[in-house]
Scaffold this motif. Sequence first.
Motif, PDB file in Angstrom:
ATOM      1  N   ASN A 141       0.795  -1.228   0.000  1.00  0.00           N
ATOM      2  CA  ASN A 141       0.000   0.000   0.000  1.00  0.00           C
ATOM      3  C   ASN A 141       0.829   1.281   0.000  1.00  0.00           C
ATOM      4  O   ASN A 141       0.322   2.353   0.297  1.00  0.00           O
ATOM      5  CB  ASN A 141      -0.949  -0.001   1.206  1.00  0.00           C
ATOM      6  N   ASP A 162      -5.776  11.894  -7.295  1.00  0.00           N
ATOM      7  CA  ASP A 162      -5.527  10.476  -7.598  1.00  0.00           C
ATOM      8  C   ASP A 162      -5.533   9.649  -6.319  1.00  0.00           C
ATOM      9  O   ASP A 162      -6.092   8.560  -6.272  1.00  0.00           O
ATOM     10  CB  ASP A 162      -4.178  10.299  -8.304  1.00  0.00           C
ATOM     11  N   TYR A 163      -4.906  10.190  -5.286  1.00  0.00           N
ATOM     12  CA  TYR A 163      -4.851   9.475  -4.005  1.00  0.00           C
ATOM     13  C   TYR A 163      -6.262   9.286  -3.446  1.00  0.00           C
ATOM     14  O   TYR A 163      -6.633   8.187  -3.030  1.00  0.00           O
ATOM     15  CB  TYR A 163      -3.981  10.251  -3.006  1.00  0.00           C
ATOM     16  N   LEU A 164      -7.049  10.349  -3.429  1.00  0.00           N
ATOM     17  CA  LEU A 164      -8.404  10.256  -2.867  1.00  0.00           C
ATOM     18  C   LEU A 164      -9.292   9.319  -3.669  1.00  0.00           C
ATOM     19  O   LEU A 164     -10.262   8.772  -3.122  1.00  0.00           O
ATOM     20  CB  LEU A 164      -9.027  11.648  -2.766  1.00  0.00           C
ATOM     21  N   MET A 185      -8.296   6.465  -4.835  1.00  0.00           N
ATOM     22  CA  MET A 185      -7.915   5.075  -4.547  1.00  0.00           C
ATOM     23  C   MET A 185      -8.924   4.456  -3.582  1.00  0.00           C
ATOM     24  O   MET A 185      -9.330   5.101  -2.623  1.00  0.00           O
ATOM     25  CB  MET A 185      -6.539   5.009  -3.874  1.00  0.00           C
ATOM     26  N   ALA A 213      -8.243   4.697   0.432  1.00  0.00           N
ATOM     27  CA  ALA A 213      -7.061   5.564   0.341  1.00  0.00           C
ATOM     28  C   ALA A 213      -6.428   5.860   1.691  1.00  0.00           C
ATOM     29  O   ALA A 213      -5.208   5.957   1.786  1.00  0.00           O
ATOM     30  CB  ALA A 213      -7.421   6.875  -0.358  1.00  0.00           C
ATOM     31  N   TYR A 214      -7.219   5.987   2.719  1.00  0.00           N
ATOM     32  CA  TYR A 214      -6.653   6.384   4.010  1.00  0.00           C
ATOM     33  C   TYR A 214      -5.769   5.314   4.625  1.00  0.00           C
ATOM     34  O   TYR A 214      -5.106   5.549   5.623  1.00  0.00           O
ATOM     35  CB  TYR A 214      -7.763   6.817   4.975  1.00  0.00           C
ATOM     36  N   LYS A 233      -3.433   3.900   2.687  1.00  0.00           N
ATOM     37  CA  LYS A 233      -2.377   3.832   1.676  1.00  0.00           C
ATOM     38  C   LYS A 233      -1.539   5.093   1.735  1.00  0.00           C
ATOM     39  O   LYS A 233      -1.885   6.064   2.399  1.00  0.00           O
ATOM     40  CB  LYS A 233      -2.995   3.675   0.288  1.00  0.00           C
TER      41      LYS A 233
END
Length: 124
Positions: free
Chosen positions: A48, A75-77, A79, A82-83, A85
């Motif tokens: 992750n 991009d992160y949000l 995923m 996401a929290y 990763k």
Amino acid sequence: MAENVPVEHPAERTFWRWVEEYVSQPHPAIGRDGSVCPFVPRLVEEGNLFVEIDDTLDGSDAGAMEARMRRAVGDYLAMPDAYWKSLVIVFPNVVGDDVEVVDRVQGALKPDCVPKGLMVGQFH
């Protein structure tokens, strides 16, 4: 290096070496037991921790770097989960005095990210 992770860019090899040899290890200056970042070993183990290499920017354009980082936040949000990763963007062509732009961009992003529970760190 995380197993089964294809490494395609020299900066990515350097990143994974830094993660293994520094961030995931204890350091006496930290003042506590455990790795420099206690979350990283588990992120690596679970697959992750993600890294993107951006060698298109050289630090001469803070606006371009901020735009790139805002896209990375999006991009992160996007995923799933996401929290749990981490996404790291590496700018191998930002060197010398130009690293100052990384601090300015981090400062610009922080007010928008912190209320969302996101950490935007700068390492150079």
